[in-house]
Scaffold this motif. Structure first.
Motif: not given
Length: 437
Positions: A253-259, A261-263, A432-437
């Protein structure tokens, strides 16, 4: 007026001049996402109607018709507008204006200046040719539908988005591929194939997509007719009233707000089409955005505006995925969040959009899942941020499944093809990638 606004106004002026003063039977306007297509349609209809000439307005769905009527009625309340409808149509609040009459026959519409209806309704109307017609979302109209309504007007303005989904059918249509009268061509493709000299204009800016969103969407889906954002960097902002806990969801969510986009990338795995982990992840992100009190600022609303559930949308490729997401949202108490397929999200606009990637968890990359228009629609509905949820492994899937669509004689090559568009968008999302899990 900004430079982008001035450029857009010049193009609109040229369109209206060609349409009202030209000698041909039509004018085509290509519009990227959020470029003011509906504004152009309403403006053209109002200008002609105010000159005392009747206008025939054609759209592809009831929702599109009602939205255009609402816009025109607010812009020109002195005009009488007729809403052609089927017997099963229930009037919506959008058509509840004093100057709007709803009826199933032309003779019951109170002598209107503008008559609006779906293409499916106009096919069954018998009338002398109208001097002017405006066809909205013309790339969604099939060529056989255009053939059935073309005798009802003398001159038409065709407005639509060439980067979005083409007409589709649930039956086998290969028998017509390559024929000049292929009914599955879009109305614009058939029109230009038989009338190559018709003027074609491109709207140059997007009022929906921000400065962070327009460049990747333009590069991936409109490589030869690119566009720019109408807004400048910093004119839009998204934030949260509370701090996060630092997990993958909050980081996304913070990546999306800042840029913008978020993946949100889940662990690689081949799954059933309705991937419950992906459903939980995408619903959880929408829920978390509301829990943290997401707010937005923009050129339209410079003051802080809370992000409400009805300004969030979730898009997916399949109806069973949509049903699973909608069911989970309702269970968690967020039924107001819009959930639908790309086909039904076309033309809509939200502040925050979450996308379940069509290739997530798949073993293969079919023509359906590689369709460039599908990914274009899903990643171009947002004003502030787009979050894409997918399992890792899409790059390897694309590498293992290069384009295999057969070439057909008489069928113009489509650029970009779905494989190229998916590669371009994936390249952008990796930053804009965020690794989950």
């Amino acid at each position: 007026m900004t430079g982008a606004a001035e450029e857009a106004e010049q193009v609109v002026g040229a369109v209206l001049s060609d349409f009202t003063n030209g000698g041909g039977r039509g004018v085509v306007v290509d519009s990227p996402p959020g470029a003011g297509k509906s504004t152009l349609v309403a403006r053209a209809a109002v200008e002609i109607a105010r000159r005392g000439e009747p206008v025939m307005l054609v759209a592809q769905t009831n929702e599109q018709v009602d939205a255009l009527i609402d816009r025109i009625a607010r812009q020109a309340p002195e005009l009488r507008i007729g809403r052609l409808s089927a017997t099963t149509y229930e009037p919506t609040p959008r058509v509840a204006h004093p100057g709007v009459t709803v009826a199933g026959r032309l003779e019951d519409l109170n002598d209107p200046h503008i008559v609006a209806g779906t293409a499916a309704k106009w096919m069954h109307v018998t009338c002398p040719p109208w001097p002017w017609a405006i066809i909205d979302e013309a790339y969604q109209m099939r060529s056989d539908t255009l053939l059935r309504v073309a005798g009802r007007f003398e001159r038409a303005l065709f407005v639509g988005d060439p980067g979005q989904l083409d007409p589709f059918s649930i039956i086998e249509v290969d028998r017509w591929t390559g024929l000049t009268w292929d009914p599955m061509q879009s109305a614009v493709a058939a029109l230009l194939r038989h009338n190559p000299d018709l003027p074609v204009h491109q709207l140059p800016v997007s009022w929906r997509l921000s400065g962070s969103a327009a460049p990747p969407v333009s590069a991936a889906f409109y490589p030869f007719t690119g566009f720019q954002a109408a807004t400048s960097p910093g004119e839009r902002r998204m934030d949260y009233r509370t701090r996060g806990f630092g997990g993958p969801a909050d980081e996304t969510l913070e990546t999306a707000a800042r840029t913008g986009w978020a993946f949100h990338e889940l662990p690689a795995r081949h799954t059933l089409r309705t991937d419950t982990q992906a459903v939980d992840a995408i619903v959880g992100l929408a829920e978390r955005a509301l829990q943290r009190g997401a707010t937005t600022w923009s050129e339209a609303t410079p003051e802080e505006t809370p992000l409400s559930a009805d300004r969030i949308a979730i898009g997916a490729a399949h109806r069973d995925q949509v049903a699973a997401i909608r069911r989970t949202l309702t269970t968690r108490g967020f039924p107001a969040i819009k959930v639908d397929t790309a086909n039904r999200l076309q033309g809509s606009e939200y502040d925050l959009v979450l996308v379940l990637h069509p290739l997530s968890g798949r073993r293969d990359a079919t023509e359906f899942h590689l369709e460039s228009g599908r990914l274009c629609v899903l990643t171009s509905r947002h004003r502030h941020a787009c979050i894409v949820v997918a399992r890792a492994g899409i790059q390897e899937l694309l590498d293992a499944h290069p384009p295999t669509e057969p070439m057909h004689l008489g069928v113009p090559a489509k650029f970009p093809d779905g494989w190229e568009a998916n590669q371009a968008m994936l390249t952008h999302l990796r930053d804009h990638r965020v690794t989950a899990g």
